[in-house]
Design an enzyme around this catalytic site. Structure first.
Site, mmCIF file in Angstrom:
data_model
loop_
_atom_site.group_PDB
_atom_site.id
_atom_site.type_symbol
_atom_site.label_atom_id
_atom_site.label_comp_id
_atom_site.label_asym_id
_atom_site.label_seq_id
_atom_site.Cartn_x
_atom_site.Cartn_y
_atom_site.Cartn_z
ATOM 1 N N TYR A 18 0.829 -1.210 0.000
ATOM 2 C CA TYR A 18 0.000 0.000 0.000
ATOM 3 C C TYR A 18 0.866 1.263 0.000
ATOM 4 O O TYR A 18 0.512 2.259 -0.638
ATOM 5 C CB TYR A 18 -0.945 0.007 1.193
ATOM 6 C CG TYR A 18 -1.905 -1.175 1.198
ATOM 7 C CD1 TYR A 18 -2.464 -1.663 0.014
ATOM 8 C CD2 TYR A 18 -2.246 -1.807 2.383
ATOM 9 C CE1 TYR A 18 -3.329 -2.741 0.017
ATOM 10 C CE2 TYR A 18 -3.125 -2.889 2.391
ATOM 11 C CZ TYR A 18 -3.652 -3.346 1.204
ATOM 12 O OH TYR A 18 -4.510 -4.416 1.208
ATOM 13 N N GLU A 30 0.646 13.965 -8.978
ATOM 14 C CA GLU A 30 1.085 15.215 -8.360
ATOM 15 C C GLU A 30 2.369 15.753 -9.003
ATOM 16 O O GLU A 30 3.461 15.239 -8.751
ATOM 17 C CB GLU A 30 1.327 15.015 -6.860
ATOM 18 C CG GLU A 30 0.091 14.588 -6.101
ATOM 19 C CD GLU A 30 -1.015 15.623 -6.123
ATOM 20 O OE1 GLU A 30 -0.719 16.836 -6.222
ATOM 21 O OE2 GLU A 30 -2.191 15.223 -6.036
ATOM 22 N N ALA A 32 4.042 18.426 -8.311
ATOM 23 C CA ALA A 32 4.978 18.913 -7.293
ATOM 24 C C ALA A 32 5.819 17.756 -6.740
ATOM 25 O O ALA A 32 7.017 17.917 -6.502
ATOM 26 C CB ALA A 32 4.228 19.612 -6.157
ATOM 27 N N PHE A 33 5.195 16.598 -6.547
ATOM 28 C CA PHE A 33 5.942 15.436 -6.062
ATOM 29 C C PHE A 33 6.997 15.016 -7.085
ATOM 30 O O PHE A 33 8.130 14.687 -6.722
ATOM 31 C CB PHE A 33 5.006 14.262 -5.758
ATOM 32 C CG PHE A 33 5.727 13.059 -5.214
ATOM 33 C CD1 PHE A 33 6.057 12.990 -3.868
ATOM 34 C CD2 PHE A 33 6.089 12.000 -6.032
ATOM 35 C CE1 PHE A 33 6.738 11.893 -3.358
ATOM 36 C CE2 PHE A 33 6.764 10.910 -5.544
ATOM 37 C CZ PHE A 33 7.093 10.852 -4.193
ATOM 38 N N GLU A 71 5.082 16.289 1.135
ATOM 39 C CA GLU A 71 4.322 16.472 -0.101
ATOM 40 C C GLU A 71 3.238 15.401 -0.232
ATOM 41 O O GLU A 71 2.112 15.693 -0.661
ATOM 42 C CB GLU A 71 5.245 16.443 -1.323
ATOM 43 C CG GLU A 71 4.539 16.785 -2.619
ATOM 44 C CD GLU A 71 3.945 18.184 -2.620
ATOM 45 O OE1 GLU A 71 2.738 18.307 -2.946
ATOM 46 O OE2 GLU A 71 4.658 19.149 -2.314
ATOM 47 N N GLU A 78 -5.325 17.187 0.400
ATOM 48 C CA GLU A 78 -6.050 17.764 -0.732
ATOM 49 C C GLU A 78 -7.027 16.767 -1.344
ATOM 50 O O GLU A 78 -8.151 17.133 -1.702
ATOM 51 C CB GLU A 78 -5.062 18.259 -1.790
ATOM 52 C CG GLU A 78 -4.288 19.484 -1.352
ATOM 53 C CD GLU A 78 -3.297 19.968 -2.397
ATOM 54 O OE1 GLU A 78 -3.113 19.297 -3.425
ATOM 55 O OE2 GLU A 78 -2.714 21.039 -2.170
ATOM 56 N N VAL A 117 25.387 23.065 6.335
ATOM 57 C CA VAL A 117 26.412 22.029 6.158
ATOM 58 C C VAL A 117 27.487 22.532 5.198
ATOM 59 O O VAL A 117 28.696 22.354 5.448
ATOM 60 C CB VAL A 117 25.791 20.702 5.669
ATOM 61 C CG1 VAL A 117 26.863 19.708 5.241
ATOM 62 C CG2 VAL A 117 24.909 20.098 6.769
ATOM 63 N N ALA A 118 27.067 23.162 4.114
ATOM 64 C CA ALA A 118 28.044 23.713 3.167
ATOM 65 C C ALA A 118 28.913 24.769 3.852
ATOM 66 O O ALA A 118 30.134 24.809 3.649
ATOM 67 C CB ALA A 118 27.325 24.311 1.952
#
Length: 131
Positions: A18, A30, A32-33, A71, A78, A117-118
């Protein structure tokens, strides 16, 4: 109708099945995903290059996966709101906006962690020296 609860290995199998269906649905439905997953494909290998410790690597990788998880949760909110009905309702709009805000906050946390981190590893100083 009463549903029999699975246990043991069967439960793990179906939970995994699932979950993979959910990831596939997010990819298919999606945009955006898809954008964030594509960015993760670039950032995940970059994390191994940028990180100088196990903790840094864990933070960089966790941010990438958390953006995707947020997301998916936003998309689930939604979908449920849209399933309930097409008419506008203040609470439905608020739920959708809050889901979107959660993704937005996670994206901001991600760039802050990556930049930190950079910075700690001296990469931002190298970039600053170029300008």
């Amino acid at each position: 109708m009463y549903q029999v609860k699975r246990t043991g290995v069967k439960r793990f199998y179906f939970a995994t099945k699932y979950s993979l269906q959910g990831i596939k649905a997010a990819w298919v439905e999606e945009p955006a995903f898809r954008y964030e997953a594509t960015a993760a494909l670039v950032l995940l290998p970059a994390a191994f290059w940028l990180a100088e410790s196990g903790m840094q690597l864990a933070l960089l990788l966790a941010c990438c996966f958390l953006v995707l998880a947020f997301e998916i949760v936003n998309s689930a909110i939604e979908a449920v709101v849209d399933r309930w009905g097409p008419e506008y309702h203040e609470l439905a709009g608020r739920a959708k906006d809050m889901g979107s805000a959660a993704v937005f906050m996670m994206l901001n946390m991600t760039w802050v962690v990556w930049a930190s981190v950079a910075w700690d590893n001296g990469y931002l100083d190298m970039i600053k020296a170029l300008f």
